[in-house]
Design an enzyme around this catalytic site. Structure first.
Site, PDB file in Angstrom:
ATOM      1  N   ILE A 275      11.577 -48.147  20.803  1.00 40.01           N
ATOM      2  CA  ILE A 275      13.021 -47.919  20.851  1.00 40.01           C
ATOM      3  C   ILE A 275      13.170 -46.528  20.232  1.00 40.01           C
ATOM      4  O   ILE A 275      13.084 -46.367  19.020  1.00 40.01           O
ATOM      5  CB  ILE A 275      13.814 -49.001  20.088  1.00 40.01           C
ATOM      6  N   PRO A 276      13.333 -45.521  21.093  1.00 39.07           N
ATOM      7  CA  PRO A 276      13.077 -44.132  20.704  1.00 39.07           C
ATOM      8  C   PRO A 276      14.168 -43.460  19.858  1.00 39.07           C
ATOM      9  O   PRO A 276      14.834 -42.522  20.299  1.00 39.07           O
ATOM     10  CB  PRO A 276      12.914 -43.437  22.054  1.00 39.07           C
ATOM     11  N   CYS A 277      14.320 -43.911  18.636  1.00 37.43           N
ATOM     12  CA  CYS A 277      15.319 -43.315  17.750  1.00 37.43           C
ATOM     13  C   CYS A 277      14.985 -41.855  17.430  1.00 37.43           C
ATOM     14  O   CYS A 277      15.862 -41.089  17.045  1.00 37.43           O
ATOM     15  CB  CYS A 277      15.498 -44.142  16.483  1.00 37.43           C
ATOM     16  N   HIS A 278      13.718 -41.458  17.634  1.00 36.41           N
ATOM     17  CA  HIS A 278      13.342 -40.059  17.402  1.00 36.41           C
ATOM     18  C   HIS A 278      14.000 -39.120  18.416  1.00 36.41           C
ATOM     19  O   HIS A 278      14.064 -37.918  18.194  1.00 36.41           O
ATOM     20  CB  HIS A 278      11.812 -39.897  17.425  1.00 36.41           C
TER      21      HIS A 278
ATOM     22  N   ASN B  55      20.681 -46.825  13.936  1.00 33.93           N
ATOM     23  CA  ASN B  55      19.490 -46.073  14.338  1.00 33.93           C
ATOM     24  C   ASN B  55      18.450 -46.107  13.223  1.00 33.93           C
ATOM     25  O   ASN B  55      17.267 -46.326  13.469  1.00 33.93           O
ATOM     26  CB  ASN B  55      19.912 -44.630  14.654  1.00 33.93           C
TER      27      ASN B  55
END
Length: 163
Positions: free
Chosen positions: A125-128, A116
């Site tokens: 790529i929504p690592c948040h 991540n």
């Protein structure tokens, strides 16, 4: 090696550097600069212009899914994690454990966290959207304050989205 192009996008939470080729976006990362250094110009590829405009729509609360082509390089494990991250819907969250289970490796929670952290395609790529199992915010390369802002932005705009 394909020629790479750079464009800076001034978001409400800092400058985002977009890097890509004529074919795809390779990187979307917050940078700790006070001023933009790379503007859109005549030679900027369409894919980078599309990324720039879609990020703008995202920050205005008008876009929830990105449609420009992306390219990511990493190990097979990292690619599995990043693909799983891509399935976390706008304004939703899940834990590192959830991602580990979704890729069939429930014991790889720490490795998921490491993958991540190596994601070069922030927001897209929504690592948040990945949080701790106990619901707390955990590491974010762009800073926890940005992670909190992005999550709040999505929660606020999911209710008003008419797309």
């Amino acid at each position: 090696m394909k020629k790479q192009y750079k464009v800076d996008y001034q978001s409400p939470i800092g400058i985002i550097e977009i890097i890509g080729t004529n074919e795809a976006i390779d990187s979307i990362l917050f940078c700790e600069r006070e001023t933009k250094e790379h503007d859109v110009h005549d030679e900027t590829p369409k894919v980078i212009e599309d990324c720039y405009h879609q990020l703008d729509e995202y920050f205005k609360g008008k876009l929830h899914e990105f449609t420009f082509p992306i390219s990511f390089e990493g190990t097979d494990f990292q690619k599995k994690v990043w693909t799983a991250l891509s399935n976390v819907k706008y304004a939703d969250t899940c834990s590192y454990k959830d991602i580990a289970e979704s890729i069939g490796n429930e014991k790889a929670v720490r490795a998921v966290g490491t993958a991540n952290g190596k994601n070069k395609l922030s927001i897209v790529i929504p690592c948040h959207r990945i949080i701790g199992s106990n619901g707390t915010l955990t590491g974010y390369a762009g800073g926890l304050w940005r992670k909190e802002w992005l999550l709040q932005h999505e929660k606020t705009n999911v209710l008003t989205y008419k797309g």
